[in-house]
Design a protein around this motif. Structure first.
Motif, short mmCIF file in Angstrom:
data_model
loop_
_atom_site.label_atom_id
_atom_site.label_comp_id
_atom_site.label_asym_id
_atom_site.label_seq_id
_atom_site.Cartn_x
_atom_site.Cartn_y
_atom_site.Cartn_z
N GLU A 1 -14.99 -14.20 42.57
CA GLU A 1 -14.34 -13.10 43.29
C GLU A 1 -13.21 -12.54 42.44
O GLU A 1 -12.48 -13.28 41.81
N TRP A 2 -13.08 -11.24 42.43
CA TRP A 2 -11.97 -10.64 41.70
C TRP A 2 -11.02 -10.01 42.70
O TRP A 2 -11.41 -9.60 43.78
N GLN A 3 -9.78 -10.00 42.34
CA GLN A 3 -8.76 -9.48 43.24
C GLN A 3 -8.45 -8.00 42.97
O GLN A 3 -8.49 -7.20 43.88
N THR A 4 -8.12 -7.67 41.73
CA THR A 4 -7.77 -6.29 41.39
C THR A 4 -8.29 -5.96 39.99
O THR A 4 -8.58 -6.85 39.20
N ALA A 5 -8.38 -4.69 39.73
CA ALA A 5 -8.77 -4.21 38.40
C ALA A 5 -7.98 -2.93 38.13
O ALA A 5 -7.64 -2.19 39.05
N THR A 6 -7.71 -2.69 36.85
CA THR A 6 -6.98 -1.49 36.45
C THR A 6 -7.77 -0.75 35.40
O THR A 6 -8.21 -1.33 34.41
N GLY A 7 -7.97 0.53 35.63
CA GLY A 7 -8.60 1.41 34.65
C GLY A 7 -7.54 2.30 34.03
O GLY A 7 -6.60 2.73 34.71
N ILE A 8 -7.67 2.56 32.74
CA ILE A 8 -6.69 3.39 32.03
C ILE A 8 -7.45 4.49 31.30
O ILE A 8 -8.39 4.22 30.56
N ASP A 9 -7.04 5.74 31.53
CA ASP A 9 -7.70 6.86 30.87
C ASP A 9 -6.70 7.99 30.71
O ASP A 9 -5.88 8.22 31.61
N VAL A 10 -6.77 8.70 29.60
CA VAL A 10 -5.89 9.85 29.39
C VAL A 10 -6.38 11.06 30.18
O VAL A 10 -5.63 12.01 30.39
N ASN A 11 -7.62 11.02 30.62
CA ASN A 11 -8.21 12.13 31.34
C ASN A 11 -7.88 12.02 32.83
O ASN A 11 -8.52 11.27 33.57
N THR A 12 -6.89 12.78 33.27
CA THR A 12 -6.46 12.74 34.67
C THR A 12 -7.59 13.10 35.62
O THR A 12 -7.73 12.50 36.69
N GLY A 13 -8.42 14.05 35.24
CA GLY A 13 -9.54 14.45 36.09
C GLY A 13 -10.54 13.32 36.29
O GLY A 13 -11.05 13.11 37.40
N ALA A 14 -10.81 12.56 35.24
CA ALA A 14 -11.72 11.42 35.35
C ALA A 14 -11.13 10.36 36.28
O ALA A 14 -11.84 9.76 37.10
N ASN A 15 -9.82 10.13 36.17
CA ASN A 15 -9.16 9.16 37.05
C ASN A 15 -9.16 9.62 38.50
O ASN A 15 -9.34 8.82 39.41
N THR A 16 -8.95 10.90 38.71
CA THR A 16 -8.98 11.44 40.07
C THR A 16 -10.35 11.23 40.70
O THR A 16 -10.46 10.79 41.86
N MET A 17 -11.39 11.49 39.94
CA MET A 17 -12.75 11.28 40.44
C MET A 17 -13.01 9.80 40.70
O MET A 17 -13.60 9.43 41.73
N ALA A 18 -12.55 8.94 39.80
CA ALA A 18 -12.74 7.49 39.97
C ALA A 18 -12.02 6.99 41.22
O ALA A 18 -12.56 6.19 41.98
N ARG A 19 -10.79 7.47 41.44
CA ARG A 19 -10.04 7.06 42.63
C ARG A 19 -10.78 7.47 43.90
O ARG A 19 -10.89 6.69 44.85
N SER A 20 -11.29 8.69 43.91
CA SER A 20 -12.02 9.20 45.07
C SER A 20 -13.29 8.37 45.31
O SER A 20 -13.56 7.96 46.45
N ASN A 21 -14.05 8.12 44.26
CA ASN A 21 -15.28 7.33 44.40
C ASN A 21 -14.99 5.93 44.90
O ASN A 21 -15.69 5.41 45.77
N CYS A 22 -13.95 5.30 44.37
CA CYS A 22 -13.61 3.94 44.79
C CYS A 22 -13.14 3.90 46.23
O CYS A 22 -13.42 2.95 46.96
N SER A 23 -12.45 4.93 46.65
CA SER A 23 -12.00 5.01 48.04
C SER A 23 -13.20 5.12 48.98
O SER A 23 -13.27 4.42 49.99
N VAL A 24 -14.14 5.98 48.64
CA VAL A 24 -15.34 6.15 49.46
C VAL A 24 -16.13 4.85 49.56
O VAL A 24 -16.67 4.51 50.60
N LEU A 25 -16.16 4.08 48.47
CA LEU A 25 -16.91 2.82 48.44
C LEU A 25 -16.14 1.64 49.03
O LEU A 25 -16.64 0.52 49.09
N GLY A 26 -14.89 1.89 49.45
CA GLY A 26 -14.11 0.84 50.08
C GLY A 26 -13.38 -0.08 49.11
O GLY A 26 -12.95 -1.16 49.48
#
Length: 87
Positions: free
Chosen positions: A14-39
């Protein structure tokens, strides 16, 4: 088959947390949205930063590091900088 329990009381794997790092703010915004939808929104963090800055800023221990970068000036030679920041 029963799950093996680690010293923190979690089932092994089991994993507790993960951190993604990207200079592309748009890619991070999309990733945040997708992760939120997936719970998974509460377990994942995305930093808008380059790899060296993001790793240095996080201050977290790294259990797994996945690198995929291509610096416009240094190309793949920038991997070394990120790896050095991680140790």
């Amino acid at each position: 088959m029963r799950n093996r329990i680690d010293q923190d009381g979690r089932a092994a794997g089991e994993w507790q947390t993960a951190t993604g790092i990207d200079v592309n703010t748009g890619a991070n915004t999309m990733a945040r949205s997708n992760c939120s939808v997936l719970g998974h929104g509460g377990r994942l963090t995305f930093l808008d930063a380059d790899g060296v800055e993001g790793i240095s800023r996080s201050g977290e221990a790294i259990d797994l590091l996945y690198l995929d970068l291509d610096d416009p000036a240094r190309r793949k030679a920038a991997y070394r900088d990120v790896l050095e920041a991680a140790i």
